[in-house]
Design a protein around this motif. Structure first.
Motif, PDB file in Angstrom:
ATOM      1  N   ILE A   1      40.057  59.017  42.185  1.00 38.88           N
ATOM      2  CA  ILE A   1      39.941  57.928  41.207  1.00 38.88           C
ATOM      3  C   ILE A   1      40.822  56.768  41.662  1.00 38.88           C
ATOM      4  CG2 ILE A   1      40.227  57.251  38.792  1.00 38.88           C
ATOM      5  CD1 ILE A   1      39.984  60.244  38.081  1.00 38.88           C
ATOM      6  N   GLU A   2      40.214  55.647  42.024  1.00 39.75           N
ATOM      7  CA  GLU A   2      40.953  54.472  42.468  1.00 39.75           C
ATOM      8  C   GLU A   2      41.481  53.710  41.248  1.00 39.75           C
ATOM      9  OE1 GLU A   2      41.482  53.588  45.587  1.00 39.75           O
ATOM     10  OE2 GLU A   2      40.178  55.042  46.621  1.00 39.75           O
ATOM     11  N   VAL A   3      42.774  53.403  41.274  1.00 39.66           N
ATOM     12  CA  VAL A   3      43.397  52.683  40.160  1.00 39.66           C
ATOM     13  C   VAL A   3      44.040  51.417  40.724  1.00 39.66           C
ATOM     14  CG1 VAL A   3      44.982  52.845  38.208  1.00 39.66           C
ATOM     15  CG2 VAL A   3      43.917  54.927  39.109  1.00 39.66           C
ATOM     16  N   ASN A   4      43.518  50.235  40.340  1.00 41.12           N
ATOM     17  CA  ASN A   4      44.059  49.000  40.901  1.00 41.12           C
ATOM     18  C   ASN A   4      45.410  48.659  40.275  1.00 41.12           C
ATOM     19  OD1 ASN A   4      43.687  47.493  38.472  1.00 41.12           O
ATOM     20  ND2 ASN A   4      41.578  46.998  39.042  1.00 41.12           N
ATOM     21  N   MET A   5      46.021  47.566  40.758  1.00 42.72           N
ATOM     22  CA  MET A   5      47.409  47.304  40.352  1.00 42.72           C
ATOM     23  C   MET A   5      47.533  46.983  38.866  1.00 42.72           C
ATOM     24  SD  MET A   5      48.237  43.611  42.067  1.00 42.72           S
ATOM     25  CE  MET A   5      47.404  42.105  41.538  1.00 42.72           C
TER      26      MET A   5
ATOM     27  N   ILE B   1      54.503  64.010  32.239  1.00 45.93           N
ATOM     28  CA  ILE B   1      53.269  64.578  31.673  1.00 45.93           C
ATOM     29  C   ILE B   1      52.084  64.210  32.549  1.00 45.93           C
ATOM     30  CG2 ILE B   1      51.642  64.406  29.738  1.00 45.93           C
ATOM     31  CD1 ILE B   1      54.078  64.145  27.897  1.00 45.93           C
ATOM     32  N   PHE B   2      52.013  62.925  32.911  1.00 44.40           N
ATOM     33  CA  PHE B   2      50.895  62.491  33.760  1.00 44.40           C
ATOM     34  C   PHE B   2      50.972  63.152  35.138  1.00 44.40           C
ATOM     35  CE2 PHE B   2      48.451  59.893  36.611  1.00 44.40           C
ATOM     36  CZ  PHE B   2      47.371  59.487  35.853  1.00 44.40           C
ATOM     37  N   ALA B   3      52.187  63.254  35.711  1.00 45.68           N
ATOM     38  CA  ALA B   3      52.348  63.844  37.036  1.00 45.68           C
ATOM     39  C   ALA B   3      51.906  65.302  37.046  1.00 45.68           C
ATOM     40  CB  ALA B   3      53.811  63.726  37.489  1.00 45.68           C
ATOM     41  N   ILE B   4      52.194  66.021  35.963  1.00 47.05           N
ATOM     42  CA  ILE B   4      51.774  67.425  35.868  1.00 47.05           C
ATOM     43  C   ILE B   4      50.260  67.535  35.798  1.00 47.05           C
ATOM     44  CG2 ILE B   4      51.825  69.471  34.385  1.00 47.05           C
ATOM     45  CD1 ILE B   4      54.728  68.635  33.640  1.00 47.05           C
ATOM     46  N   VAL B   5      49.634  66.682  34.983  1.00 45.81           N
ATOM     47  CA  VAL B   5      48.168  66.667  34.896  1.00 45.81           C
ATOM     48  C   VAL B   5      47.565  66.331  36.251  1.00 45.81           C
ATOM     49  CG1 VAL B   5      46.181  65.504  33.854  1.00 45.81           C
ATOM     50  CG2 VAL B   5      48.169  66.092  32.440  1.00 45.81           C
ATOM     51  N   HIS B   6      48.168  65.351  36.927  1.00 42.83           N
ATOM     52  CA  HIS B   6      47.685  64.957  38.253  1.00 42.83           C
ATOM     53  C   HIS B   6      47.803  66.118  39.240  1.00 42.83           C
ATOM     54  CE1 HIS B   6      47.986  61.934  41.847  1.00 42.83           C
ATOM     55  NE2 HIS B   6      46.807  62.526  41.778  1.00 42.83           N
ATOM     56  N   ALA B   7      48.944  66.839  39.185  1.00 34.77           N
ATOM     57  CA  ALA B   7      49.140  67.978  40.082  1.00 34.77           C
ATOM     58  C   ALA B   7      48.092  69.062  39.838  1.00 34.77           C
ATOM     59  CB  ALA B   7      50.552  68.547  39.890  1.00 34.77           C
ATOM     60  N   LEU B   8      47.772  69.305  38.568  1.00 32.48           N
ATOM     61  CA  LEU B   8      46.738  70.300  38.247  1.00 32.48           C
ATOM     62  C   LEU B   8      45.386  69.874  38.812  1.00 32.48           C
ATOM     63  CD1 LEU B   8      47.699  71.118  34.532  1.00 32.48           C
ATOM     64  CD2 LEU B   8      48.054  72.563  36.549  1.00 32.48           C
ATOM     65  N   GLY B   9      45.098  68.582  38.713  1.00 31.17           N
ATOM     66  CA  GLY B   9      43.832  68.079  39.248  1.00 31.17           C
ATOM     67  C   GLY B   9      43.756  68.206  40.750  1.00 31.17           C
ATOM     68  N   VAL B  10      44.864  67.899  41.441  1.00 31.29           N
ATOM     69  CA  VAL B  10      44.877  67.986  42.904  1.00 31.29           C
ATOM     70  C   VAL B  10      44.779  69.436  43.360  1.00 31.29           C
ATOM     71  CG1 VAL B  10      46.310  67.618  44.951  1.00 31.29           C
ATOM     72  CG2 VAL B  10      46.146  65.830  43.215  1.00 31.29           C
ATOM     73  N   GLN B  11      45.553  70.324  42.733  1.00 28.35           N
ATOM     74  CA  GLN B  11      45.571  71.718  43.137  1.00 28.35           C
ATOM     75  C   GLN B  11      44.238  72.420  42.880  1.00 28.35           C
ATOM     76  OE1 GLN B  11      48.168  71.404  45.134  1.00 28.35           O
ATOM     77  NE2 GLN B  11      48.883  73.462  44.632  1.00 28.35           N
ATOM     78  N   SER B  12      43.549  71.992  41.840  1.00 27.23           N
ATOM     79  CA  SER B  12      42.243  72.599  41.531  1.00 27.23           C
ATOM     80  C   SER B  12      41.121  71.947  42.326  1.00 27.23           C
ATOM     81  CB  SER B  12      41.947  72.464  40.030  1.00 27.23           C
ATOM     82  OG  SER B  12      41.835  71.094  39.668  1.00 27.23           O
ATOM     83  N   GLY B  13      41.415  70.810  42.933  1.00 31.33           N
ATOM     84  CA  GLY B  13      40.390  70.110  43.712  1.00 31.33           C
ATOM     85  C   GLY B  13      39.402  69.335  42.872  1.00 31.33           C
ATOM     86  N   VAL B  14      39.673  69.183  41.580  1.00 31.38           N
ATOM     87  CA  VAL B  14      38.732  68.520  40.679  1.00 31.38           C
ATOM     88  C   VAL B  14      38.871  66.995  40.747  1.00 31.38           C
ATOM     89  CG1 VAL B  14      38.008  68.250  38.273  1.00 31.38           C
ATOM     90  CG2 VAL B  14      38.686  70.506  39.134  1.00 31.38           C
ATOM     91  N   PHE B  15      40.120  66.485  40.731  1.00 26.55           N
ATOM     92  CA  PHE B  15      40.324  65.040  40.765  1.00 26.55           C
ATOM     93  C   PHE B  15      41.695  64.707  41.341  1.00 26.55           C
ATOM     94  CE2 PHE B  15      41.951  66.466  36.660  1.00 26.55           C
ATOM     95  CZ  PHE B  15      43.183  65.839  36.586  1.00 26.55           C
ATOM     96  N   ALA B  16      41.813  63.480  41.788  1.00 29.68           N
ATOM     97  CA  ALA B  16      43.096  62.963  42.275  1.00 29.68           C
ATOM     98  C   ALA B  16      43.103  61.463  42.056  1.00 29.68           C
ATOM     99  CB  ALA B  16      43.292  63.294  43.752  1.00 29.68           C
ATOM    100  N   PHE B  17      44.280  60.919  41.801  1.00 29.37           N
ATOM    101  CA  PHE B  17      44.410  59.479  41.566  1.00 29.37           C
ATOM    102  C   PHE B  17      44.980  58.795  42.808  1.00 29.37           C
ATOM    103  CE2 PHE B  17      44.468  61.189  37.268  1.00 29.37           C
ATOM    104  CZ  PHE B  17      43.668  60.300  36.578  1.00 29.37           C
ATOM    105  N   ASP B  18      44.487  57.600  43.072  1.00 32.83           N
ATOM    106  CA  ASP B  18      45.017  56.765  44.144  1.00 32.83           C
ATOM    107  C   ASP B  18      45.501  55.464  43.511  1.00 32.83           C
ATOM    108  OD1 ASP B  18      45.708  55.560  46.482  1.00 32.83           O
ATOM    109  OD2 ASP B  18      43.661  55.145  47.155  1.00 32.83           O
ATOM    110  N   PHE B  19      46.837  55.353  43.330  1.00 34.02           N
ATOM    111  CA  PHE B  19      47.393  54.211  42.614  1.00 34.02           C
ATOM    112  C   PHE B  19      47.681  53.039  43.545  1.00 34.02           C
ATOM    113  CE2 PHE B  19      48.834  57.926  40.121  1.00 34.02           C
ATOM    114  CZ  PHE B  19      48.282  57.593  38.897  1.00 34.02           C
TER     115      PHE B  19
END
Length: 410
Positions: free
Chosen positions: A3-7, A45-63
């Motif tokens: 998921i691309e997240v612009n500035m 909280i957000f970092a933990i959710v992000h880690a779960l997404g990355v570890q499960s391979g479902v989603f990842a954020f690109d800030f």
């Protein structure tokens, strides 16, 4: 899915997570007790959710973190605006002594962290990240300096630094008060202070009459808000030139150093000509900048990368707690006068050397409330040293240490 997240979206998301963190802090008492900042709660909280997404391979954020440096430099420039030599001179020798013992402890924290990291075959810069930048520096300094460690090969340094700073906030609140109580009760300092009041009144510096101007960001003047913002922008602009000149020396320094120096010059120029700066408004803007910078930094933590460093990190941090406790009791208490004020200042010292200045003030408040005796000396000295004096010297010492490690000298 990435998921691309612009500035702009990154800042907006950071603000949302800050508001969520603030709501949680308001509802959970122990978070308030240990001065855990709302940006840390929301960002984690957000970092933990992000880690779960990355570890499960479902989603990842690109800030897109383009604006993060803007908020970071803006915040640190507000520290420069507090660096008034006129105010420091009021405190005299007490401030000099407290700053000196703080610098010594800062170096000890770094030596311990680097030594333990090497014993676990980790990069010494990881140990530096679990040293003074995260403990005495706090979460703001950790978030600003750790990326420089990462850029020089210390993978996971930012996550280590933020985790260490959060640990420090909790331990600073837990340990500082009991240290003061131990010193006061063991040495009968409360009774001695009462007995010596009349004898000291004639010659002791009256810290109760010394004042730091009111920079309470809860009360601001709308007409001065723009003036404060403009001064911060000027300090940032001039500071960018100073930082550019510093970088040409080949020594690695964080981008905010120039802004701190520029703001300090503006502040002391104003003091010398008796010009009044909008300190409350500058502090309010600085708090906003810090909140956004912190939450943007913590949201992007790659928590999944530090699993193998959990045990070494725990050993380093527990060692830091023990070292700081012994140093506070044996050194700080003795060199600051061995009296009631020294015990209260010891609590404040431990509070900011392990956590942050709010920890220090909360701990000292608890101590003076228990013994029903104020300590104007502690209340004047600790905010100056922990609030900005040590921050002004920390970057030079830490970055000097880092450059020596990179060069293989240490």
């Amino acid at each position: 899915m990435v998921i691309e997240v612009n500035m702009i979206q990154t800042v907006a998301l950071g603000v949302i997570m800050f508001l969520i963190g603030e709501m949680i802090v308001c509802r959970i008492q122990w978070l308030q007790k240990y001065c855990i900042p709302a940006p840390v709660v929301g960002g984690l909280i957000f970092a933990i959710v992000h880690a779960l997404g990355v570890q499960s391979g479902v989603f990842a954020f690109d800030f897109n973190q383009t604006l993060k440096d803007f908020f970071m430099i803006g915040f640190f420039s507000t520290i420069g605006f507090m660096a008034s030599l006129r105010i420091v001179k009021q405190g005299g020798i007490a401030i000099i002594i407290m700053l000196f013992v703080s610098i010594v402890m800062l170096i000890i924290q770094n030596i311990w962290g680097v030594s333990m990291a090497r014993s676990f075959d980790l990069s010494p810069l990881i140990g530096l990240s679990a040293g003074s930048i995260s403990l005495m520096g706090g979460i703001g300094t950790a978030a600003a300096l750790a990326p420089i460690m990462e850029a020089n090969g210390a993978e996971g340094a930012l996550t280590i630094a933020v985790a260490s700073a959060t640990f420090g906030l909790v331990m600073g609140g837990l340990v500082s008060g009991p240290i003061a109580r131990y010193l006061i009760d063991k040495n009968d300092l409360h009774r001695k202070a009462i007995a010596g009041d009349s004898r000291r009144r004639n010659y002791q510096k009256c810290y109760a009459n010394l004042v730091i101007e009111d920079d309470d960001p809860e009360t601001i003047q709308t007409k001065d808000l723009s003036k404060g913002f403009f001064l911060i922008m000027i300090a940032m602009g001039v500071g960018s030139i100073i930082s550019l000149l510093i970088s040409k020396t080949g020594i690695v320094f964080p981008a905010y150093v120039g802004a701190i120096l520029a703001a300090a010059f503006i502040r002391n120029f104003a003091d010398s000509y008796r010009l009044t700066l909008p300190q409350r408004e500058i502090s309010a803007i600085g708090n906003v900048f810090l909140s956004i910078f912190l939450v943007m930094t913590i949201m992007s933590l790659e928590i999944w990368k530090i699993g193998g460093m959990a045990i070494p990190l725990l050993v380093i941090l527990l060692g830091q707690v023990i070292l700081l406790t012994l140093y506070t009791i044996v050194v700080v208490y003795n060199v600051t006068g061995r009296d009631y004020d020294s015990a209260v200042m010891s609590a404040g010292f431990y509070g900011y050397a392990m956590g942050a200045t709010p920890n220090a003030m909360a701990s000292m408040s608890a101590v003076v409330a228990k013994y029903r005796r104020p300590s104007p000396k502690a209340y004047f000295t600790i905010p100056i040293v922990g609030g900005f004096a040590i921050d002004l010297t920390m970057s030079i010492i830490v970055l000097g240490h880092m450059n020596l490690l990179i060069a293989g000298i240490l």
